[in-house]
Scaffold this motif. Sequence first.
Motif, PDB file in Angstrom:
ATOM      1  N   THR A 280      15.769  40.065  82.506  1.00 25.41           N
ATOM      2  CA  THR A 280      15.938  41.430  82.016  1.00 25.41           C
ATOM      3  C   THR A 280      15.110  41.602  80.747  1.00 25.41           C
ATOM      4  OG1 THR A 280      17.907  40.876  80.694  1.00 25.41           O
ATOM      5  CG2 THR A 280      18.269  41.601  82.962  1.00 25.41           C
ATOM      6  N   ARG A 281      14.505  42.771  80.604  1.00 23.33           N
ATOM      7  CA  ARG A 281      13.626  43.029  79.448  1.00 23.33           C
ATOM      8  C   ARG A 281      14.445  43.186  78.167  1.00 23.33           C
ATOM      9  NH1 ARG A 281       8.600  43.641  81.256  1.00 23.33           N
ATOM     10  NH2 ARG A 281       8.275  44.341  83.416  1.00 23.33           N
ATOM     11  N   THR A 282      15.628  43.709  78.275  1.00 23.69           N
ATOM     12  CA  THR A 282      16.554  43.817  77.147  1.00 23.69           C
ATOM     13  C   THR A 282      17.835  43.095  77.525  1.00 23.69           C
ATOM     14  OG1 THR A 282      17.325  45.952  78.014  1.00 23.69           O
ATOM     15  CG2 THR A 282      15.608  46.004  76.312  1.00 23.69           C
ATOM     16  N   ASN A 283      18.757  42.976  76.596  1.00 26.25           N
ATOM     17  CA  ASN A 283      20.006  42.255  76.896  1.00 26.25           C
ATOM     18  C   ASN A 283      21.195  42.960  76.271  1.00 26.25           C
ATOM     19  OD1 ASN A 283      21.765  40.299  77.855  1.00 26.25           O
ATOM     20  ND2 ASN A 283      21.313  38.831  76.233  1.00 26.25           N
ATOM     21  N   ARG A 284      21.301  44.260  76.528  1.00 20.66           N
ATOM     22  CA  ARG A 284      22.460  44.998  76.017  1.00 20.66           C
ATOM     23  C   ARG A 284      23.731  44.614  76.770  1.00 20.66           C
ATOM     24  NH1 ARG A 284      18.249  48.833  76.357  1.00 20.66           N
ATOM     25  NH2 ARG A 284      17.358  49.286  74.290  1.00 20.66           N
ATOM     26  N   SER A 285      23.584  44.020  77.941  1.00 20.56           N
ATOM     27  CA  SER A 285      24.741  43.553  78.706  1.00 20.56           C
ATOM     28  C   SER A 285      25.367  42.312  78.090  1.00 20.56           C
ATOM     29  CB  SER A 285      24.337  43.250  80.149  1.00 20.56           C
ATOM     30  OG  SER A 285      23.794  44.381  80.783  1.00 20.56           O
ATOM     31  N   GLY A 286      24.660  41.645  77.196  1.00 22.43           N
ATOM     32  CA  GLY A 286      25.202  40.438  76.584  1.00 22.43           C
ATOM     33  C   GLY A 286      25.236  39.254  77.528  1.00 22.43           C
ATOM     34  N   GLY A 287      24.347  39.246  78.515  1.00 23.98           N
ATOM     35  CA  GLY A 287      24.269  38.100  79.428  1.00 23.98           C
ATOM     36  C   GLY A 287      25.278  38.123  80.556  1.00 23.98           C
ATOM     37  N   VAL A 288      26.045  39.198  80.675  1.00 25.28           N
ATOM     38  CA  VAL A 288      27.077  39.289  81.717  1.00 25.28           C
ATOM     39  C   VAL A 288      27.001  40.659  82.372  1.00 25.28           C
ATOM     40  CG1 VAL A 288      29.539  39.145  82.253  1.00 25.28           C
ATOM     41  CG2 VAL A 288      28.582  37.735  80.404  1.00 25.28           C
ATOM     42  N   GLN A 289      26.932  40.691  83.704  1.00 23.90           N
ATOM     43  CA  GLN A 289      26.932  41.949  84.451  1.00 23.90           C
ATOM     44  C   GLN A 289      27.889  41.817  85.622  1.00 23.90           C
ATOM     45  OE1 GLN A 289      22.683  42.045  85.165  1.00 23.90           O
ATOM     46  NE2 GLN A 289      22.336  43.486  83.494  1.00 23.90           N
TER      47      GLN A 289
ATOM     48  N   ASN B 281      24.209  36.388  84.090  1.00 25.04           N
ATOM     49  CA  ASN B 281      22.934  36.702  84.732  1.00 25.04           C
ATOM     50  C   ASN B 281      21.794  35.800  84.264  1.00 25.04           C
ATOM     51  OD1 ASN B 281      22.349  37.647  82.177  1.00 25.04           O
ATOM     52  ND2 ASN B 281      22.071  39.784  82.767  1.00 25.04           N
ATOM     53  N   GLY B 282      22.110  34.780  83.463  1.00 22.58           N
ATOM     54  CA  GLY B 282      21.096  33.844  83.012  1.00 22.58           C
ATOM     55  C   GLY B 282      20.518  34.146  81.656  1.00 22.58           C
ATOM     56  N   GLU B 283      20.775  35.335  81.123  1.00 29.51           N
ATOM     57  CA  GLU B 283      20.323  35.662  79.773  1.00 29.51           C
ATOM     58  C   GLU B 283      21.316  35.101  78.745  1.00 29.51           C
ATOM     59  OE1 GLU B 283      17.398  36.998  79.409  1.00 29.51           O
ATOM     60  OE2 GLU B 283      17.110  37.485  81.529  1.00 29.51           O
ATOM     61  N   ILE B 284      20.950  35.149  77.477  1.00 30.12           N
ATOM     62  CA  ILE B 284      21.837  34.656  76.426  1.00 30.12           C
ATOM     63  C   ILE B 284      23.115  35.488  76.406  1.00 30.12           C
ATOM     64  CG2 ILE B 284      22.149  34.447  73.926  1.00 30.12           C
ATOM     65  CD1 ILE B 284      19.199  33.740  73.710  1.00 30.12           C
TER      66      ILE B 284
ATOM     67  N   ASN C  26      20.442  50.716  80.056  1.00 33.71           N
ATOM     68  CA  ASN C  26      20.225  49.797  81.173  1.00 33.71           C
ATOM     69  C   ASN C  26      19.210  48.702  80.834  1.00 33.71           C
ATOM     70  OD1 ASN C  26      22.022  51.171  82.759  1.00 33.71           O
ATOM     71  ND2 ASN C  26      20.464  52.310  83.897  1.00 33.71           N
ATOM     72  N   ASP C  27      19.515  47.483  81.270  1.00 35.25           N
ATOM     73  CA  ASP C  27      18.610  46.347  81.102  1.00 35.25           C
ATOM     74  C   ASP C  27      17.730  46.241  82.345  1.00 35.25           C
ATOM     75  OD1 ASP C  27      19.741  45.490  78.613  1.00 35.25           O
ATOM     76  OD2 ASP C  27      21.405  44.567  79.711  1.00 35.25           O
TER      77      ASP C  27
END
Length: 438
Positions: free
Chosen positions: A328-337, A342-345, A315-316
């Motif tokens: 998010t502190r991590t980005n294992r979702s790849g920027g998509v949830q 979600n604004g991350e890379i 979980n991010d």
Amino acid sequence: MAAPTSSQPVARVLPRGGGGGFRAFPESAPASLRFSVGRRRAARLEVKASANVFGNYFQVATYGESHGGGVGCVISGCPPRIPLTEADMQVELDRRRPGQSRITTPRKETDTCKILSGTHEGMTTGTPIHVFVPNTDQRGGDYSEMAKAYRPSHADATYDFKYGVRAVQGGGRSSARETIGRVAAGALAKKILKLKSGVEILAFVSKVHQVVLPEDVVDYDTVTMEQIESNIVRCPDPEYAQKMIDAIDKVRVRGDSIGGVVTCIARNVPRGIGSPVFDKLEAELAKAMLSLPASKGFEIGSGFAGTDYTGSEHNDEFYMDGAGNVRTRTNRSGGVQGGISNGEIIYFKVAFKPTATIGKKQHTVSREHEDVELLARGRHDPCVVPRAVPMVESMAALVLMDQLMAHIAQCEMFPLNLALQEPVGSASSVPAFAPDLS
């Protein structure tokens, strides 16, 4: 009306008002044909183009074949007043073109593009943009053997199975030259995304055969186009780039081929892009990437490796940054949830198989259904991934452009809930474009 023969393609008829059924008509029948079904129900003949158009709002139709007169695209739905010249597209086409190094196909094409419509005085007009690139270095004679026998793992056989006919020279429509139209359109999409939202899309080679770029070598926040383009294999790390080049050279001189992986990142993608269920952003990206020639796999974020984690590990976790943004502190979702950015890379990988056409004798079957041996000729990439980099970037840009327009049309038609939503771009951050009418 007589039923069509097996050689006549048929079109589906959609009944109006419910009920009714289907009748088969030759595809050559007029699209405006009207006829009655029974006494009171009418049906409309609807002919659907065969998978040559990508996108719903920012639409791209590609055309052309490897050894025909040329290839290109028609772009529909482009916003007006966007600065656009051939030079904008040529930069990306030059990255894709053949003959650029010893580890690509030796076919020599300048891939010089011409914009035939949709612009005026260097500005888009909002009407369809037609881009054309001529083919100039065809060698149809190199394909005489392939006219008689199917190349293993190539589209030769399946095109015959589907259409009963195919363009033999260069693989016809299945050739990677079809991607010229995608790259030209992708260059425009990249430009608009950058102007509107500051989106930056970069791809690079992260694996060639058994040479794998370690995950921690490239910083997705800071990697640059200059680093990627600093070598002929398009790997941003010089040490691993040389290992990849050596691996390609090793099989190239033997007439063989190898595959690899392209990693793509998209920075500054606005939150909220993509839709739930069937139009999830990762689903649209997967479709786009798997439509590329020789692509065989797609994964986003942690991908298949995510199955090795527990939920608490994977979980991010959210937090508020110093600017008051949800991050998010991590980005294992790849920027998509949930199918929505979600604004991350955003980052994902695309796997490409070894080039099917190789200079080694192989067992196959002829068009007459006889077991034969084939030694293919022609000019082909010993590894497709270096030239696939701009193709992956372009398809990512086309997806994001299409999804951005869909988002604005649905979610920004009325005032936003600013406690939760963010506007895409703003009047103050987007420059005004207008043609010089003086």
